[in-house]
Design a protein around this motif. Structure first.
Motif, PDB file in Angstrom:
ATOM      1  N   ARG A 178       1.087  -1.047   0.180  1.00  0.00           N
ATOM      2  CA  ARG A 178       0.206   0.110  -0.209  1.00  0.00           C
ATOM      3  C   ARG A 178       1.157   1.332  -0.174  1.00  0.00           C
ATOM      4  O   ARG A 178       0.641   2.587  -0.751  1.00  0.00           O
ATOM      5  CB  ARG A 178      -1.037   0.130   1.350  1.00  0.00           C
ATOM      6  CG  ARG A 178      -2.243  -0.743   1.155  1.00  0.00           C
ATOM      7  CD  ARG A 178      -2.200  -1.409   2.881  1.00  0.00           C
ATOM      8  NE  ARG A 178      -2.044  -1.253   3.358  1.00  0.00           N
ATOM      9  CZ  ARG A 178      -1.964  -1.709   4.860  1.00  0.00           C
ATOM     10  NH1 ARG A 178      -3.112  -0.870   5.543  1.00  0.00           N
ATOM     11  NH2 ARG A 178      -1.023  -2.033   6.095  1.00  0.00           N
ATOM     12  N   ASP A 179       2.048   1.146   0.299  1.00  0.00           N
ATOM     13  CA  ASP A 179       2.817   2.264   0.625  1.00  0.00           C
ATOM     14  C   ASP A 179       3.883   2.523  -0.122  1.00  0.00           C
ATOM     15  O   ASP A 179       4.983   2.270  -0.005  1.00  0.00           O
ATOM     16  CB  ASP A 179       3.412   2.735   2.231  1.00  0.00           C
ATOM     17  CG  ASP A 179       4.511   4.085   1.967  1.00  0.00           C
ATOM     18  OD1 ASP A 179       3.866   4.445   1.957  1.00  0.00           O
ATOM     19  OD2 ASP A 179       5.205   3.732   3.439  1.00  0.00           O
ATOM     20  N   ALA A 180       3.351   2.570  -1.295  1.00  0.00           N
ATOM     21  CA  ALA A 180       4.102   2.443  -2.476  1.00  0.00           C
ATOM     22  C   ALA A 180       5.885   3.497  -3.106  1.00  0.00           C
ATOM     23  O   ALA A 180       5.053   4.851  -2.214  1.00  0.00           O
ATOM     24  CB  ALA A 180       3.700   1.916  -3.679  1.00  0.00           C
ATOM     25  N   PRO A 181       6.061   3.112  -3.197  1.00  0.00           N
ATOM     26  CA  PRO A 181       7.491   1.787  -3.783  1.00  0.00           C
ATOM     27  C   PRO A 181       7.227   0.979  -2.396  1.00  0.00           C
ATOM     28  O   PRO A 181       8.272   0.012  -3.300  1.00  0.00           O
ATOM     29  CB  PRO A 181       8.510   2.290  -4.906  1.00  0.00           C
ATOM     30  CG  PRO A 181       9.302   3.607  -3.911  1.00  0.00           C
ATOM     31  CD  PRO A 181       7.165   4.233  -3.181  1.00  0.00           C
ATOM     32  N   GLN A 182       7.431   1.145  -1.636  1.00  0.00           N
ATOM     33  CA  GLN A 182       7.391   0.341  -0.716  1.00  0.00           C
ATOM     34  C   GLN A 182       7.217  -1.224  -0.413  1.00  0.00           C
ATOM     35  O   GLN A 182       5.374  -0.514  -0.566  1.00  0.00           O
ATOM     36  CB  GLN A 182       8.061   0.651   0.948  1.00  0.00           C
ATOM     37  CG  GLN A 182       8.498  -0.017   1.743  1.00  0.00           C
ATOM     38  CD  GLN A 182       8.339   0.679   3.330  1.00  0.00           C
ATOM     39  OE1 GLN A 182       9.066   0.783   3.344  1.00  0.00           O
ATOM     40  NE2 GLN A 182       7.739   0.264   4.188  1.00  0.00           N
ATOM     41  N   GLU A 183       7.606  -1.742  -0.772  1.00  0.00           N
ATOM     42  CA  GLU A 183       7.090  -3.415  -0.928  1.00  0.00           C
ATOM     43  C   GLU A 183       7.407  -4.461   0.923  1.00  0.00           C
ATOM     44  O   GLU A 183       8.496  -4.129   1.126  1.00  0.00           O
ATOM     45  CB  GLU A 183       6.971  -4.291  -1.547  1.00  0.00           C
ATOM     46  CG  GLU A 183       6.311  -5.504  -1.863  1.00  0.00           C
ATOM     47  CD  GLU A 183       6.097  -6.163  -3.178  1.00  0.00           C
ATOM     48  OE1 GLU A 183       6.312  -7.370  -3.039  1.00  0.00           O
ATOM     49  OE2 GLU A 183       5.854  -5.506  -4.583  1.00  0.00           O
ATOM     50  N   GLU A 213      12.318  -1.377  -0.644  1.00  0.00           N
ATOM     51  CA  GLU A 213      12.254   0.107  -0.803  1.00  0.00           C
ATOM     52  C   GLU A 213      11.846  -0.129  -2.191  1.00  0.00           C
ATOM     53  O   GLU A 213      11.362   1.198  -2.443  1.00  0.00           O
ATOM     54  CB  GLU A 213      13.481   1.082  -0.468  1.00  0.00           C
ATOM     55  CG  GLU A 213      14.074   0.546   1.328  1.00  0.00           C
ATOM     56  CD  GLU A 213      12.595   1.037   1.878  1.00  0.00           C
ATOM     57  OE1 GLU A 213      12.249   1.766   1.987  1.00  0.00           O
ATOM     58  OE2 GLU A 213      12.773   1.018   3.147  1.00  0.00           O
ATOM     59  N   SER A 214      12.644  -0.400  -3.037  1.00  0.00           N
ATOM     60  CA  SER A 214      12.416   0.000  -4.378  1.00  0.00           C
ATOM     61  C   SER A 214      12.961  -0.955  -5.770  1.00  0.00           C
ATOM     62  O   SER A 214      13.560  -1.947  -4.730  1.00  0.00           O
ATOM     63  CB  SER A 214      13.352   1.038  -4.763  1.00  0.00           C
ATOM     64  OG  SER A 214      14.757   1.129  -4.798  1.00  0.00           O
ATOM     65  N   ALA A 215      13.053  -1.628  -6.643  1.00  0.00           N
ATOM     66  CA  ALA A 215      12.682  -2.167  -7.711  1.00  0.00           C
ATOM     67  C   ALA A 215      14.969  -2.003  -7.553  1.00  0.00           C
ATOM     68  O   ALA A 215      14.996  -1.006  -7.658  1.00  0.00           O
ATOM     69  CB  ALA A 215      12.388  -2.092  -8.917  1.00  0.00           C
ATOM     70  N   GLY A 216      15.189  -3.254  -7.588  1.00  0.00           N
ATOM     71  CA  GLY A 216      16.911  -3.429  -7.883  1.00  0.00           C
ATOM     72  C   GLY A 216      17.574  -3.640  -6.673  1.00  0.00           C
ATOM     73  O   GLY A 216      18.375  -4.138  -6.916  1.00  0.00           O
ATOM     74  N   LYS A 217      17.200  -2.937  -5.720  1.00  0.00           N
ATOM     75  CA  LYS A 217      17.615  -3.284  -4.342  1.00  0.00           C
ATOM     76  C   LYS A 217      17.435  -5.042  -3.107  1.00  0.00           C
ATOM     77  O   LYS A 217      16.415  -4.881  -3.855  1.00  0.00           O
ATOM     78  CB  LYS A 217      17.231  -1.991  -3.322  1.00  0.00           C
ATOM     79  CG  LYS A 217      18.156  -1.209  -3.552  1.00  0.00           C
ATOM     80  CD  LYS A 217      17.656   0.579  -3.221  1.00  0.00           C
ATOM     81  CE  LYS A 217      18.153   1.387  -3.512  1.00  0.00           C
ATOM     82  NZ  LYS A 217      17.596   2.724  -2.624  1.00  0.00           N
ATOM     83  N   ASP A 218      17.958  -5.006  -2.830  1.00  0.00           N
ATOM     84  CA  ASP A 218      18.029  -6.454  -1.573  1.00  0.00           C
ATOM     85  C   ASP A 218      17.138  -6.036  -0.195  1.00  0.00           C
ATOM     86  O   ASP A 218      17.043  -4.605   0.086  1.00  0.00           O
ATOM     87  CB  ASP A 218      19.208  -7.293  -1.197  1.00  0.00           C
ATOM     88  CG  ASP A 218      20.262  -7.184  -2.416  1.00  0.00           C
ATOM     89  OD1 ASP A 218      19.894  -7.749  -3.460  1.00  0.00           O
ATOM     90  OD2 ASP A 218      21.663  -7.524  -2.590  1.00  0.00           O
ATOM     91  N   PRO A 219      16.498  -7.078  -0.671  1.00  0.00           N
ATOM     92  CA  PRO A 219      15.269  -6.628   0.783  1.00  0.00           C
ATOM     93  C   PRO A 219      16.229  -6.432   2.261  1.00  0.00           C
ATOM     94  O   PRO A 219      17.077  -7.616   2.176  1.00  0.00           O
ATOM     95  CB  PRO A 219      14.027  -7.542   0.389  1.00  0.00           C
ATOM     96  CG  PRO A 219      14.963  -8.712   0.052  1.00  0.00           C
ATOM     97  CD  PRO A 219      15.784  -8.199  -1.018  1.00  0.00           C
TER      98      PRO A 219
END
Length: 377
Positions: A178-183, A213-219
């Motif tokens: 819900r809190d894009a771009p954070q998943e 936090e964003s695409a391309g970054k490790d969770p």
């Protein structure tokens, strides 16, 4: 009560009960079909479904009881006329007053019933309905979490449960975007629904939280032993209950709190609701008198009663529609309170005057010939 009056009372009362039950069942069924999602989508039992939809019956009965009484009185008088019973009663000295007494007695009983429904039962049932619906909303999350299914609670929030064992949930997966771009993704071995201080939580045990936090970054992964996921925004359980004017007790409408925000916003709604409850018992008497005015006089089988029945139906419909219009006017105009009570009273008085009018004496037509004309000559 004499035998004749008991006969008319019993005939009309049976018809009234039958018509009221049929009308209520038909209207209730159409209303209940709208709430089928309580069972299909929200996982409630069939008993909860009947309990919630059954709470609308008092509101329906107040609207339908005057109509049912009119239909019963019209049917009974039409039958008595069709079988020439009113003609025989009139010939035996039974006047319109005696025919009216059992009908009036039944109308007063129905008016008392409508008054109790309006003043007491409707606000009680609507408050209980509000409580039941709140509980359903608070319990819906626990009920829609079905084994092996991905459940979308709202946009970008998905929950999956591998197994339900009693009150425990096993193998829980929650994806919150819900809190894009954070998943955020929650994984837990077990969990349960907990309600505390008006709030609802999904308590997860022995799991982890993955934040991207964003695409391309490790969770970022955090392991936990116990984590509470707040479900209150989806249940509405933490909301402060604010009752509508229709859900308020009659005493609250008579003496509203001047500091009540709802009253400050819509004082006219409170005024209209109060007087609508108080005027409702007048309509059964008015409708019964209209039916009696149309069909209470003796008629032979050769005299058509269709015109009289149609006129009575039009008069009843016009009176009720005008009553609803005046009640709506009362929301914005305080002086309309006089018209609210005057409408059913005047309709009943006009019907009563019409029913007891003296029939014009039959006389010779102008230019008529015969013994009467010869005698006058």
């Amino acid at each position: 009560m004499p035998l004749v009056e008991r006969y008319i009372f019993g005939l009309t009362a049976k018809a009234f009960i039958g018509i009221l039950v049929i009308l209520t069942a038909v209207i209730w069924t159409t209303q209940a079909l709208r709430e089928l999602d309580l069972v299909t989508a929200k996982g409630q039992t069939i008993w909860i479904f009947f309990a919630i939809t059954g709470l609308t019956i008092p509101s329906l009965s107040v609207i339908l009881a005057p109509v049912a009484l009119f239909g019963a009185a019209a049917w009974a008088l039409n039958r008595l006329n069709g079988d020439s019973e009113i003609v025989v009663m009139s010939a035996a000295g039974v006047g319109p007053g005696r025919l009216l007494r059992p009908l009036l007695a039944l109308a007063l009983i129905v008016s008392t019933f409508v008054g109790l429904m309006s003043v007491w039962a409707i606000p009680e049932s609507l408050r209980l309905l509000r409580t039941q619906l709140t509980q359903v909303r608070a319990d819906v999350v626990a009920n829609i979490l079905r084994e092996g299914q991905f459940t979308r609670i709202e946009n970008n929030l998905v929950v999956h449960v591998r197994e339900r064992r009693g009150g425990a949930l096993l193998g829980i997966f929650v994806q919150d975007a819900r809190d894009a771009p954070q998943e955020v993704t929650y994984l837990a071995e077990r969990g349960q629904i907990v309600e505390e201080r008006g709030s609802t939580f999904l308590v997860l045990e022995d799991g982890s939280v993955q934040r991207r936090e964003s695409a391309g970054k490790d969770p970022a992964i955090v392991v936990f032993q116990r984590y509470a996921f707040d479900l209150s925004p989806f249940t509405g359980a933490s909301e402060v209950t604010s009752y509508k004017p229709r859900e308020r007790y009659t005493s609250e409408l008579m003496s509203p709190d001047a500091n009540d925000s709802a009253y400050k916003a819509q004082p006219g709604r409170f005024r209209a609701e109060l007087h609508e409850r108080l005027v409702n018992p007048l309509y059964p008497v008015a409708f019964m008198l209209i039916a009696f005015a149309a069909l209470g006089r003796p008629r032979t089988t050769r005299q058509s009663r269709a015109t009289a029945i149609l006129a009575a139906v039009v008069a009843v419909a016009a009176t009720r529609i005008a009553g609803l219009g005046v009640t709506n006017l009362l929301v914005s105009t305080a002086w309309a309170v006089a018209a609210v009570y005057a409408l059913p009273i005047l309709a009943g008085a006009a019907a009563l005057a019409f029913a007891f009018r003296r029939p014009r004496a039959a006389g010779p037509r102008p230019g008529a010939s015969g013994p009467v004309a010869a005698a006058r000559a």
